[in-house]
Design an enzyme around this catalytic site. Structure first.
Site, mmCIF file in Angstrom:
data_model
loop_
_atom_site.group_PDB
_atom_site.id
_atom_site.type_symbol
_atom_site.label_atom_id
_atom_site.label_comp_id
_atom_site.label_asym_id
_atom_site.label_seq_id
_atom_site.Cartn_x
_atom_site.Cartn_y
_atom_site.Cartn_z
ATOM 1 N N CYS A 1 55.590 21.267 73.087
ATOM 2 C CA CYS A 1 54.503 20.291 72.919
ATOM 3 C C CYS A 1 53.276 20.929 72.276
ATOM 4 C CB CYS A 1 54.110 19.702 74.266
ATOM 5 S SG CYS A 1 55.408 18.768 75.082
ATOM 6 N N THR A 2 52.971 22.147 72.665
ATOM 7 C CA THR A 2 51.798 22.830 72.104
ATOM 8 C C THR A 2 51.956 23.028 70.601
ATOM 9 O OG1 THR A 2 51.399 23.931 74.219
ATOM 10 C CG2 THR A 2 50.369 24.907 72.268
#
Length: 238
Positions: A47-48
């Protein structure tokens, strides 16, 4: 509202985000496209990288009149803290000093459930389903025009999302279709519903018909509407 289908009016909602409380339709604004993309959790590696990539491409989405908004099933406090990590990750490749789009807080998973975002095969440490990596593209008339659903374990390709936005916007404006692996500027296809006479009048730059064993003349190409001749089409297809 599970089971959202292409062409459906996208449901409106109110939510807390890293940019304050929003009404979704007001956030999208009149005559703008929107992309809502979801994430399984804050402080997760895939996600990052995704949010970092979306931030680096934000100017490309702005050029296309698209507003981005993310969603993750954690608290607003976690979102703000996570944003610092995303920006630190981006410092390796860009000078972005703030996240150019909000993140919706959905700690009770109300939106994830309502929009059919949950991945039943991937669960957190408490046994709760994680949010899948959904991408919803919403047109200016606030209808769902494209939905891509990735499992929680697989990161998105944001170059592909830009590509499909280019196709959606072009085909919404012109009576054309885009073939496999199409990129902005490439030749486009004449839809089967148009007769030869209609196609000839609509596409004065010319039409190339690919000969096929069936003898059916359904593979019809024409230059991108911004191009003036068939030169590019022949170079691609011959």
């Amino acid at each position: 509202m599970p089971g959202l289908m292409l062409g459906d009016a996208f449901p409106d909602f109110e939510a807390e985000t890293t940019a304050g409380r929003i009404n979704f339709m007001n956030f999208l604004e009149i005559r703008k496209w929107g992309i809502l993309f979801s994430h399984p959790r804050d402080f997760t590696p895939v996600c990052t990288t995704e949010l970092g990539r979306a931030a680096r491409l934000s100017s490309e989405f702005t050029k296309r009149n698209v507003k981005l908004i993310a969603l993750s099933i954690d608290s607003l406090e976690d979102h703000h803290s996570w944003t610092k990590d995303i920006l630190a990750y981006n410092c390796e490749e860009s000078s972005c000093v703030s996240l150019p789009f909000p993140i919706v807080a959905d700690s009770k998973r109300d939106l994830a459930v309502a929009l059919g975002m949950l991945d039943p095969d991937e669960k957190d440490k408490d046994g709760m389903p994680l949010t899948a990596r959904c991408v919803f593209v919403i047109s200016p008339d606030k209808k769902l025009k494209l939905s891509i659903l990735y499992p929680a374990t697989t990161g998105r390709n944001f170059d592909e999302i830009l590509r499909v936005v280019d196709s959606l916007q072009l085909t919404a404006d012109k009576k054309v279709a885009t073939p496999a692996d199409w990129q902005a500027g490439d030749c486009v296809m004449v839809p089967p519903a148009l007769s030869e006479q209609e196609a000839a009048s609509m596409f004065p730059a010319g039409i190339y018909i690919k000969e096929l064993p069936s003898g059916k003349k359904y593979l019809r190409y024409t230059p991108h509407p911004n191009h003036k001749s068939l030169t590019q089409t022949f170079s691609v297809l011959s």
